[in-house]
Design a protein around this motif. Structure first.
Motif, PDB file in Angstrom:
ATOM      1  N   GLY A  20       0.624  -1.171  -0.062  1.00  0.00           N
ATOM      2  CA  GLY A  20       0.099  -0.091   0.080  1.00  0.00           C
ATOM      3  C   GLY A  20       1.028   1.179   0.021  1.00  0.00           C
ATOM      4  N   GLU A  21       2.192   1.382  -0.335  1.00  0.00           N
ATOM      5  CA  GLU A  21       2.857   2.490  -0.393  1.00  0.00           C
ATOM      6  C   GLU A  21       2.558   3.371  -1.295  1.00  0.00           C
ATOM      7  OE1 GLU A  21       7.249   1.209   0.665  1.00  0.00           O
ATOM      8  OE2 GLU A  21       6.459  -0.418  -0.179  1.00  0.00           O
ATOM      9  N   THR A  22       3.032   4.490  -1.208  1.00  0.00           N
ATOM     10  CA  THR A  22       2.868   5.581  -2.428  1.00  0.00           C
ATOM     11  C   THR A  22       3.888   5.653  -3.414  1.00  0.00           C
ATOM     12  OG1 THR A  22       4.099   7.283  -1.273  1.00  0.00           O
ATOM     13  CG2 THR A  22       1.837   7.156  -0.681  1.00  0.00           C
ATOM     14  N   ALA A  23       3.699   6.082  -4.457  1.00  0.00           N
ATOM     15  CA  ALA A  23       4.594   6.006  -5.713  1.00  0.00           C
ATOM     16  C   ALA A  23       5.815   6.840  -5.323  1.00  0.00           C
ATOM     17  CB  ALA A  23       3.848   6.674  -6.942  1.00  0.00           C
ATOM     18  N   SER A  24       6.017   7.584  -4.376  1.00  0.00           N
ATOM     19  CA  SER A  24       6.989   8.402  -4.030  1.00  0.00           C
ATOM     20  C   SER A  24       8.108   7.411  -3.474  1.00  0.00           C
ATOM     21  CB  SER A  24       6.644   9.296  -3.337  1.00  0.00           C
ATOM     22  OG  SER A  24       6.207   9.347  -2.172  1.00  0.00           O
ATOM     23  N   SER A  25       7.690   6.394  -2.708  1.00  0.00           N
ATOM     24  CA  SER A  25       8.623   5.466  -1.983  1.00  0.00           C
ATOM     25  C   SER A  25       8.664   4.431  -2.510  1.00  0.00           C
ATOM     26  CB  SER A  25       8.107   5.204  -0.866  1.00  0.00           C
ATOM     27  OG  SER A  25       7.000   4.452  -0.546  1.00  0.00           O
ATOM     28  N   LEU A  26       7.881   3.850  -3.472  1.00  0.00           N
ATOM     29  CA  LEU A  26       7.941   2.685  -4.242  1.00  0.00           C
ATOM     30  C   LEU A  26       8.925   2.461  -5.611  1.00  0.00           C
ATOM     31  CD1 LEU A  26       3.935   1.637  -4.605  1.00  0.00           C
ATOM     32  CD2 LEU A  26       5.742   0.029  -3.525  1.00  0.00           C
ATOM     33  N   ARG A  27       8.808   3.668  -6.429  1.00  0.00           N
ATOM     34  CA  ARG A  27       9.622   3.585  -7.559  1.00  0.00           C
ATOM     35  C   ARG A  27      11.009   3.752  -7.305  1.00  0.00           C
ATOM     36  NH1 ARG A  27       5.503   6.730 -11.903  1.00  0.00           N
ATOM     37  NH2 ARG A  27       4.038   5.082 -12.019  1.00  0.00           N
ATOM     38  N   PRO A  28      11.492   4.472  -6.421  1.00  0.00           N
ATOM     39  CA  PRO A  28      12.850   4.623  -6.087  1.00  0.00           C
ATOM     40  C   PRO A  28      13.429   3.156  -5.543  1.00  0.00           C
ATOM     41  CG  PRO A  28      11.773   6.769  -5.555  1.00  0.00           C
ATOM     42  CD  PRO A  28      10.662   5.679  -5.917  1.00  0.00           C
TER      43      PRO A  28
END
Length: 339
Positions: A20-28
């Motif tokens: 359920g993480e946000t894209a700001s933490s997922l993609r990096p």
């Protein structure tokens, strides 16, 4: 380069199902994890992503063996027994928080809004404020240490030279005070408002590490994938160390077949050499087989109707919720429960 970034984005989407993480933490996180992959790793991942998830079987067969370093790049699990013990204890506590529900209409909302496996050595949880107090009331970990920061709380467990850590994100001092007052009203345990150890009234029961040696790793892995259940109304977790069984029962949210398919996915699923899935009238049992001759751990998944009532509480929590509400409106300097 474009292909690698595309793969990283697809892996981020896969990981989000579990955390359920946000894209700001997922993609990096996924982009950094894939930087050092070999061509063979990319071929394996591309084949698995192309195959997708087989929801009809309630499980996903691994098309190709997946190396550990590839799985860690997608979603890291911990192999530290101390970290596993702490995360398993938190899952137990979250799974019993349902017994502390306020008498109000059911409202969709997961136990936590997101889980962030920061590294094998630590994990971050975004809990609802109303879950934190019940979780503390059910959390019994001998040797636990608390460090309260301005906007988050660290739960630490030290054994020998190993230090386990779970971070409770976005928890203000006022919310922490309310949660500790709730737990104190029910159990008598005094929780620190700065740094220190919880002080239970009668001591906490000792845990036999031999009994939990097989269930703790699986329970920790489930905690790191808790959002796979979707927007549940409530969640109950039972862990039977003697029978090597973990029961997850929830109302609303994702179906058992969907959850089983994701938990057995070769990239983001639970850590196991292989799975056997058994479908019953009301649940799906996943037998997770470890390496060598280790006994299998059963994960039993049961999804109830969205309006199904939660388990009935055996303890009156009215006074505890009164203490919780009072602490939320109390001046910040008056936060420590009376002994």
């Amino acid at each position: 380069m474009p292909h690698r970034l595309s793969t990283a984005r697809r892996l981020a989407d896969l990981r989000q199902i579990y955390t359920g993480e946000t894209a700001s933490s997922l993609r990096p996180a996924t982009r950094n994890g894939t930087q050092h992959w070999e061509p063979a790793d990319r071929h394996t991942v591309a084949a698995i992503l192309a195959h997708g998830v087989d929801h009809t079987r309630g499980g996903a067969a691994a098309l190709l063996p997946v190396p550990d370093h590839v799985r860690r790049a997608v979603l890291a699990d911990t192999r530290d027994p101390v970290q596993q013990r702490l995360e398993a204890a938190i899952l137990r506590a979250l799974g019993r928080a349902v017994l502390h529900r306020r008498p109000e209409p059911l409202r969709q909302g997961p136990v936590c809004s997101s889980v962030r496996p920061i590294a094998p050595a630590t994990v971050g949880l975004h809990l609802r404020a109303s879950i934190l107090g019940p979780m503390l009331a059910e959390l019994t970990v001998s040797g636990l240490r608390v460090v309260v920061h301005r906007r988050h709380v660290e739960l630490l467990l030290r054994a020998d030279e190993s230090v386990a850590s779970v971070s409770l994100a976005a928890i203000s001092n006022r919310q922490w005070a309310a949660a500790t007052h709730y737990a104190h009203a029910l159990t008598g345990t005094v929780w620190p408002m700065g740094r220190g150890h919880p002080e239970p009234l009668h001591g906490w029961p000792a845990v036999d590490p031999a009994k939990a040696a097989y269930t703790n790793p699986m329970a920790a892995a489930l905690l790191r994938r808790l959002r796979v259940l979707g927007p549940t109304n409530w969640l109950a977790v039972g862990i039977d160390d003697d029978r090597l069984t973990i029961h997850l029962t929830w109302a609303g949210g994702a179906s058992t077949t969907t959850v089983a398919a994701h938990l057995t996915h070769p990239l983001g699923g639970l850590p196991a050499q292989r799975f056997d899935a058994y479908h019953h009238a009301d649940d799906i049992s996943l037998m997770a087989h470890g390496p060598h001759d280790e006994p299998a751990v059963a994960v039993v998944l049961c999804n109830l109707d969205g309006q199904a009532p939660p388990p009935r509480a055996r303890t009156d929590t009215t006074a505890a919720w009164t203490a919780f509400d009072a602490a939320l409106t109390r001046p910040a300097s008056r936060t420590r429960p009376a002994r």
